[in-house]
Design a protein around this motif. Structure first.
Motif, PDB file in Angstrom:
ATOM      1  N   ALA A  87       0.824  -1.205   0.000  1.00  0.00           N
ATOM      2  CA  ALA A  87       0.000   0.000   0.000  1.00  0.00           C
ATOM      3  C   ALA A  87       0.860   1.257   0.000  1.00  0.00           C
ATOM      4  CB  ALA A  87      -0.938  -0.003   1.203  1.00  0.00           C
ATOM      5  N   SER A  88       1.914   1.288   0.810  1.00  0.00           N
ATOM      6  CA  SER A  88       2.748   2.489   0.878  1.00  0.00           C
ATOM      7  C   SER A  88       3.557   2.671  -0.405  1.00  0.00           C
ATOM      8  CB  SER A  88       3.670   2.428   2.093  1.00  0.00           C
ATOM      9  OG  SER A  88       4.446   1.253   2.108  1.00  0.00           O
ATOM     10  N   ALA A  89       4.064   1.592  -0.974  1.00  0.00           N
ATOM     11  CA  ALA A  89       4.817   1.706  -2.224  1.00  0.00           C
ATOM     12  C   ALA A  89       3.920   2.143  -3.376  1.00  0.00           C
ATOM     13  CB  ALA A  89       5.487   0.372  -2.551  1.00  0.00           C
ATOM     14  N   TRP A  90       2.729   1.564  -3.461  1.00  0.00           N
ATOM     15  CA  TRP A  90       1.801   1.902  -4.544  1.00  0.00           C
ATOM     16  C   TRP A  90       1.341   3.351  -4.429  1.00  0.00           C
ATOM     17  CZ3 TRP A  90       0.774   1.486  -9.197  1.00  0.00           C
ATOM     18  CH2 TRP A  90      -0.485   1.637  -9.765  1.00  0.00           C
ATOM     19  N   ALA A  91       1.161   3.845  -3.206  1.00  0.00           N
ATOM     20  CA  ALA A  91       0.774   5.250  -3.024  1.00  0.00           C
ATOM     21  C   ALA A  91       1.851   6.181  -3.578  1.00  0.00           C
ATOM     22  CB  ALA A  91       0.535   5.539  -1.540  1.00  0.00           C
ATOM     23  N   ILE A  92       3.120   5.843  -3.381  1.00  0.00           N
ATOM     24  CA  ILE A  92       4.219   6.667  -3.904  1.00  0.00           C
ATOM     25  C   ILE A  92       4.231   6.636  -5.423  1.00  0.00           C
ATOM     26  CG2 ILE A  92       6.728   6.908  -4.013  1.00  0.00           C
ATOM     27  CD1 ILE A  92       6.764   5.656  -1.147  1.00  0.00           C
ATOM     28  N   VAL A  93       4.081   5.449  -5.990  1.00  0.00           N
ATOM     29  CA  VAL A  93       4.077   5.318  -7.457  1.00  0.00           C
ATOM     30  C   VAL A  93       2.933   6.131  -8.056  1.00  0.00           C
ATOM     31  CG1 VAL A  93       3.771   3.704  -9.366  1.00  0.00           C
ATOM     32  CG2 VAL A  93       5.235   3.085  -7.426  1.00  0.00           C
ATOM     33  N   GLN A  94       1.767   6.044  -7.452  1.00  0.00           N
ATOM     34  CA  GLN A  94       0.620   6.795  -7.966  1.00  0.00           C
ATOM     35  C   GLN A  94       0.824   8.298  -7.833  1.00  0.00           C
ATOM     36  OE1 GLN A  94      -2.360   4.533  -5.544  1.00  0.00           O
ATOM     37  NE2 GLN A  94      -3.494   4.482  -7.466  1.00  0.00           N
ATOM     38  N   ALA A  95       1.344   8.742  -6.690  1.00  0.00           N
ATOM     39  CA  ALA A  95       1.532  10.172  -6.473  1.00  0.00           C
ATOM     40  C   ALA A  95       2.625  10.732  -7.378  1.00  0.00           C
ATOM     41  CB  ALA A  95       1.863  10.443  -5.009  1.00  0.00           C
ATOM     42  N   ALA A  96       3.663   9.955  -7.632  1.00  0.00           N
ATOM     43  CA  ALA A  96       4.732  10.403  -8.534  1.00  0.00           C
ATOM     44  C   ALA A  96       4.228  10.533  -9.961  1.00  0.00           C
ATOM     45  CB  ALA A  96       5.904   9.428  -8.477  1.00  0.00           C
ATOM     46  N   ASN A  97       3.334   9.636 -10.367  1.00  0.00           N
ATOM     47  CA  ASN A  97       2.638   9.739 -11.654  1.00  0.00           C
ATOM     48  C   ASN A  97       3.604   9.831 -12.831  1.00  0.00           C
ATOM     49  OD1 ASN A  97       0.351   9.840 -13.307  1.00  0.00           O
ATOM     50  ND2 ASN A  97       0.274  12.080 -13.252  1.00  0.00           N
ATOM     51  N   ARG A  98       4.504   8.857 -12.898  1.00  0.00           N
ATOM     52  CA  ARG A  98       5.444   8.798 -14.014  1.00  0.00           C
ATOM     53  C   ARG A  98       5.190   7.510 -14.790  1.00  0.00           C
ATOM     54  NH1 ARG A  98       5.786  13.316 -12.533  1.00  0.00           N
ATOM     55  NH2 ARG A  98       7.682  14.623 -12.478  1.00  0.00           N
ATOM     56  N   PRO A  99       5.140   7.578 -16.111  1.00  0.00           N
ATOM     57  CA  PRO A  99       4.793   6.387 -16.898  1.00  0.00           C
ATOM     58  C   PRO A  99       5.801   5.251 -16.775  1.00  0.00           C
ATOM     59  CG  PRO A  99       5.479   8.190 -18.335  1.00  0.00           C
ATOM     60  CD  PRO A  99       5.320   8.770 -16.969  1.00  0.00           C
ATOM     61  N   ASN A 100       7.045   5.564 -16.454  1.00  0.00           N
ATOM     62  CA  ASN A 100       8.063   4.513 -16.317  1.00  0.00           C
ATOM     63  C   ASN A 100       8.250   4.076 -14.868  1.00  0.00           C
ATOM     64  OD1 ASN A 100       9.260   7.014 -15.614  1.00  0.00           O
ATOM     65  ND2 ASN A 100      11.316   6.236 -16.060  1.00  0.00           N
ATOM     66  N   GLY A 101       7.429   4.584 -13.964  1.00  0.00           N
ATOM     67  CA  GLY A 101       7.532   4.222 -12.553  1.00  0.00           C
ATOM     68  C   GLY A 101       6.609   3.068 -12.207  1.00  0.00           C
ATOM     69  N   GLY A 102       7.079   2.168 -11.395  1.00  0.00           N
ATOM     70  CA  GLY A 102       6.252   1.018 -11.032  1.00  0.00           C
ATOM     71  C   GLY A 102       6.757   0.342  -9.780  1.00  0.00           C
ATOM     72  N   LEU A 103       6.478  -0.945  -9.685  1.00  0.00           N
ATOM     73  CA  LEU A 103       6.717  -1.717  -8.475  1.00  0.00           C
ATOM     74  C   LEU A 103       7.565  -2.958  -8.747  1.00  0.00           C
ATOM     75  CD1 LEU A 103       3.023  -1.782  -7.208  1.00  0.00           C
ATOM     76  CD2 LEU A 103       4.871  -0.482  -6.129  1.00  0.00           C
ATOM     77  N   THR A 104       8.341  -3.336  -7.748  1.00  0.00           N
ATOM     78  CA  THR A 104       8.881  -4.692  -7.628  1.00  0.00           C
ATOM     79  C   THR A 104       8.040  -5.410  -6.578  1.00  0.00           C
ATOM     80  OG1 THR A 104      11.168  -4.134  -8.186  1.00  0.00           O
ATOM     81  CG2 THR A 104      10.831  -6.086  -6.836  1.00  0.00           C
ATOM     82  N   ILE A 105       7.562  -6.593  -6.912  1.00  0.00           N
ATOM     83  CA  ILE A 105       6.816  -7.402  -5.948  1.00  0.00           C
ATOM     84  C   ILE A 105       7.652  -8.628  -5.612  1.00  0.00           C
ATOM     85  CG2 ILE A 105       4.659  -8.563  -5.405  1.00  0.00           C
ATOM     86  CD1 ILE A 105       4.184  -5.676  -6.015  1.00  0.00           C
ATOM     87  N   ASP A 106       8.179  -8.653  -4.391  1.00  0.00           N
ATOM     88  CA  ASP A 106       8.960  -9.786  -3.885  1.00  0.00           C
ATOM     89  C   ASP A 106       8.046 -10.583  -2.961  1.00  0.00           C
ATOM     90  OD1 ASP A 106      10.548 -11.188  -1.792  1.00  0.00           O
ATOM     91  OD2 ASP A 106      12.279 -10.334  -2.824  1.00  0.00           O
ATOM     92  N   SER A 107       7.935 -11.875  -3.197  1.00  0.00           N
ATOM     93  CA  SER A 107       6.984 -12.670  -2.418  1.00  0.00           C
ATOM     94  C   SER A 107       7.309 -12.646  -0.924  1.00  0.00           C
ATOM     95  CB  SER A 107       6.931 -14.114  -2.932  1.00  0.00           C
ATOM     96  OG  SER A 107       8.193 -14.746  -2.866  1.00  0.00           O
ATOM     97  N   TRP A 108       8.593 -12.652  -0.565  1.00  0.00           N
ATOM     98  CA  TRP A 108       8.938 -12.618   0.859  1.00  0.00           C
ATOM     99  C   TRP A 108       8.420 -11.335   1.493  1.00  0.00           C
ATOM    100  CZ3 TRP A 108      11.110 -10.157   4.903  1.00  0.00           C
ATOM    101  CH2 TRP A 108      11.479 -10.923   6.022  1.00  0.00           C
ATOM    102  N   HIS A 109       8.686 -10.212   0.867  1.00  0.00           N
ATOM    103  CA  HIS A 109       8.240  -8.933   1.423  1.00  0.00           C
ATOM    104  C   HIS A 109       6.715  -8.822   1.394  1.00  0.00           C
ATOM    105  CE1 HIS A 109      12.360  -7.858   1.599  1.00  0.00           C
ATOM    106  NE2 HIS A 109      12.523  -7.688   0.297  1.00  0.00           N
ATOM    107  N   PHE A 110       6.095  -9.366   0.360  1.00  0.00           N
ATOM    108  CA  PHE A 110       4.637  -9.300   0.271  1.00  0.00           C
ATOM    109  C   PHE A 110       3.995 -10.035   1.443  1.00  0.00           C
ATOM    110  CE2 PHE A 110       0.539 -10.993  -1.071  1.00  0.00           C
ATOM    111  CZ  PHE A 110      -0.090  -9.858  -1.564  1.00  0.00           C
ATOM    112  N   PHE A 111       4.415 -11.264   1.682  1.00  0.00           N
ATOM    113  CA  PHE A 111       3.777 -12.056   2.732  1.00  0.00           C
ATOM    114  C   PHE A 111       4.199 -11.602   4.125  1.00  0.00           C
ATOM    115  CE2 PHE A 111       3.174 -14.956  -0.871  1.00  0.00           C
ATOM    116  CZ  PHE A 111       1.850 -15.318  -0.679  1.00  0.00           C
ATOM    117  N   ARG A 112       5.483 -11.325   4.330  1.00  0.00           N
ATOM    118  CA  ARG A 112       5.937 -10.934   5.666  1.00  0.00           C
ATOM    119  C   ARG A 112       5.402  -9.549   6.058  1.00  0.00           C
ATOM    120  NH1 ARG A 112       6.612 -15.652   7.261  1.00  0.00           N
ATOM    121  NH2 ARG A 112       8.672 -16.512   7.738  1.00  0.00           N
ATOM    122  N   SER A 113       5.055  -8.710   5.097  1.00  0.00           N
ATOM    123  CA  SER A 113       4.493  -7.392   5.417  1.00  0.00           C
ATOM    124  C   SER A 113       2.986  -7.439   5.629  1.00  0.00           C
ATOM    125  CB  SER A 113       4.803  -6.396   4.295  1.00  0.00           C
ATOM    126  OG  SER A 113       4.116  -6.748   3.099  1.00  0.00           O
TER     127      SER A 113
END
Length: 283
Positions: A157-183
């Motif tokens: 949620a916090s990473a996606w909020a930054i990507v959306q607020a930055a609003n750059r077409p080349n900006g996005g996310l890395t999704i790591d399964s360890w970080h996804f589940f442990r967070s």
């Protein structure tokens, strides 16, 4: 759907010189390789050009996946104390050094992290990420934030909020399964994100119970996909449903990666990962 041409995260084998990683990765069945900025810079310091490094990687049948990572990009990173773990290393991983190295070697993208645990405001993080994305765009690169539960950008949620607020077409996310589940990140939120904003996927597994120190656990106790408790089939199906076609890298930090020969350690990683992907898609 996610690509099944698996990559190997070089971050798991920094004790092995980059050029010595190539044959084991190829022979195990990997089709790509992520690099660190220092992988490139150290070989350039020895007189090997980025073009030659890239050619040697491609000669082994491997694609360059991404450069991982930029660790010093927020204004508050420059104010963080020297007592932070890996502070000196992270301060050296600036946008300029990483992006220019990635461009020289022909990488498509760069990973962006916070491991200094500075907890930026949304305005600070969005402005800094927008500037970083603009710098990357001038070199034809994408940039993707990797959230980490022990950092200042702790979840999806916090990473996606930054990507959306930055609003750059080349900006996005890395999704790591360890970080996804442990967070404790949300599958419902992940399902709403357009797959073209997910630029990189990293896969691994872990025991059901988290360790007392998450940073220590992530750097020493990850498991091969299918050997732990994560619901990786749901993870894969959710990413597939978003339309994500990002490359998938296997990223496993464990005591085994440092204590045994690389070729021995990784030889079963692609097969195990493909089995998990097949299980997800057959369900």
């Amino acid at each position: 759907m996610l690509s099944t041409d698996l990559g190997l995260s070089s971050a798991s084998f920094l004790h092995v010189p980059l050029l010595d990683r190539l044959a084991p990765a190829r022979d195990a069945g990997f089709r790509g390789l992520s690099l660190t900025p220092d992988d490139i810079l150290s070989l350039e310091a020895q007189g090997i050009s980025a073009a030659d490094i890239g050619a040697r990687i491609r000669d082994h049948g491997l694609a360059i996946r991404e450069v991982d990572c930029i660790g010093c990009w927020l204004p508050s990173h420059h104010q963080a104390g020297d007592d932070r773990p890996m502070a000196a290393l992270l301060r050296s991983l600036t946008p300029e050094r990483a992006i220019e190295a990635a461009a020289r070697i022909g990488a498509p993208s760069v990973t962006v992290v916070d491991m200094m645990d500075v907890t930026p405001s949304l305005d600070e993080a969005a402005a800094a990420f927008a500037w970083l994305c603009d710098l990357a765009a001038r070199h034809g690169l994408k940039a993707h934030i990797e959230f980490m539960p022990f950092g200042g950008i702790p979840d999806l949620a916090s990473a996606w909020a930054i990507v959306q607020a930055a609003n750059r077409p080349n900006g996005g996310l890395t999704i790591d399964s360890w970080h996804f589940f442990r967070s404790g990140s949300s599958f419902d939120l992940l399902a709403t994100i357009s797959g073209d904003r997910i630029h990189c996927v990293q896969i691994n597994d872990a025991p059901a119970q988290p360790g007392a120190d998450l940073m220590a656990e992530t750097m020493s106790s990850r498991l091969v996909p299918g050997e732990g408790s994560f619901d990786l089939p749901r993870f894969i199906r959710t990413l597939d449903a978003t339309g994500c076609t990002a490359p998938v890298s296997v990223e496993i930090f464990s005591s085994e990666t440092a204590s045994k020969p690389m070729a021995e350690v990784i030889r079963h990683w692609p097969g195990a990962t493909h089995a998990v992907i097949q299980q997800a898609r057959n369900r």
